[in-house]
Motif scaffolding. Structure first.
Motif, PDB file in Angstrom:
ATOM      1  N   LEU A  91       0.859  -1.182   0.000  1.00 28.06           N
ATOM      2  CA  LEU A  91       0.000   0.000   0.000  1.00 28.06           C
ATOM      3  C   LEU A  91       0.895   1.231   0.000  1.00 28.06           C
ATOM      4  O   LEU A  91       1.748   1.377   0.873  1.00 28.06           O
ATOM      5  N   ASP A 141      -2.451   4.583   6.727  1.00 27.32           N
ATOM      6  CA  ASP A 141      -2.226   3.665   5.614  1.00 27.32           C
ATOM      7  C   ASP A 141      -1.338   2.495   6.043  1.00 27.32           C
ATOM      8  O   ASP A 141      -1.588   1.338   5.676  1.00 27.32           O
ATOM      9  N   ALA A 163      -2.391  -1.501   6.238  1.00 23.84           N
ATOM     10  CA  ALA A 163      -1.615  -2.547   5.584  1.00 23.84           C
ATOM     11  C   ALA A 163      -1.235  -3.641   6.576  1.00 23.84           C
ATOM     12  O   ALA A 163      -1.373  -4.840   6.291  1.00 23.84           O
ATOM     13  N   ALA A 170      -0.326  -6.923   4.662  1.00 23.74           N
ATOM     14  CA  ALA A 170       0.363  -6.338   3.511  1.00 23.74           C
ATOM     15  C   ALA A 170       1.510  -5.458   4.010  1.00 23.74           C
ATOM     16  O   ALA A 170       1.709  -5.285   5.215  1.00 23.74           O
ATOM     17  N   ALA A 175       3.701  -1.569   3.450  1.00 29.16           N
ATOM     18  CA  ALA A 175       3.371  -0.177   3.153  1.00 29.16           C
ATOM     19  C   ALA A 175       4.624   0.625   2.885  1.00 29.16           C
ATOM     20  O   ALA A 175       5.696   0.340   3.427  1.00 29.16           O
TER      21      ALA A 175
END
Length: 236
Positions: free
Chosen positions: A182, A189, A193, A198, A200
């Protein structure tokens, strides 16, 4: 196993975990709208008689969910009535100016090149979905994304739940959280993530100061070109 076979297996394992999907943030990342954001924020403050703030102050104090940001500025959380006034005023002024905001430097070429390399990308924003989609189309970049999602529901929210929804909608496309990066401009953010597994990369051209972004413990960069380069280099 020979040294050559081991090296090949290691390379294959790295390739299998190397990110091949970017989830882009919109406001303050792909869209260089910080001037519109500051003007709209100060307009919302003026409604309640508060003094305007500078870009430096905004970047030092900004946080999501937005009511917490106002708490940092006001010294207390806004009342429900104050929040409704400020939120309505902000969006009225922001969207009046948003169409004049341009894309961040190099954004169009970076989106094109990532796609040409056979990699995938999508866009997720906390901007209202019905406002976001036409603006992305106006800039002529919608064809680069597997999916474009804006916020559905109240504005005083964080991105984590929206990212869960976004990735679920991409099920079947080959996108997985562990191979996703991301790219955004806010600590939120990075938190989103992390919430889905995920990675970032955070960009300093938007809502946060570099020192604020560095508190998230993820790579922080000063250009979108560097953000994409970093995304390419990340590997499990």
């Amino acid at each position: 196993m020979t040294d050559t076979t081991a090296a090949t297996a290691a390379a294959d394992a790295t390739a299998a975990t190397r990110p091949n999907h970017i989830v882009w943030d919109w406001n303050g990342t792909l869209l260089h709208d910080i001037d519109a954001v500051i003007a709209a924020t100060n307009a919302s403050f003026a409604e309640l008689g508060f003094a305007p703030i500078t870009l430096e102050t905004y970047r030092d104090l900004y946080v999501v969910p937005v009511p917490k940001f106002y708490e940092r500025l006001m010294g207390r959380l806004p009342t429900e009535e104050e929040w409704l006034v400020m939120d309505d005023t902000f969006h009225r002024h922001y969207w009046a100016a948003a169409e004049d905001a341009g894309l961040a430097e190099g954004a169009r070429e970076l989106l094109r090149d990532w796609q040409l390399d056979g990699l995938t990308q999508s866009l997720l924003s906390l901007a209202p979905h019905d406002k976001l989609v036409p603006l992305v189309r106006l800039h002529g970049i919608d064809q680069h994304f597997l999916r474009v999602d804006g916020r559905i529901g109240p504005s005083h929210t964080s991105k984590a739940g929206h990212l869960v929804r976004h990735l679920a909608a991409l099920d079947g496309t080959g996108v997985t959280a562990d191979r996703t990066v991301l790219i955004g401009d806010a600590v939120d953010d990075a938190l989103a993530a992390s919430h889905v597994g995920a990675r970032a990369v955070l960009y300093t051209g938007g809502s946060h100061s570099r020192s604020s972004l560095e508190s998230a413990g993820v790579p922080v960069v000063d250009s979108l070109a560097e953000a994409v380069w970093t995304a390419r280099e990340l590997a499990g």
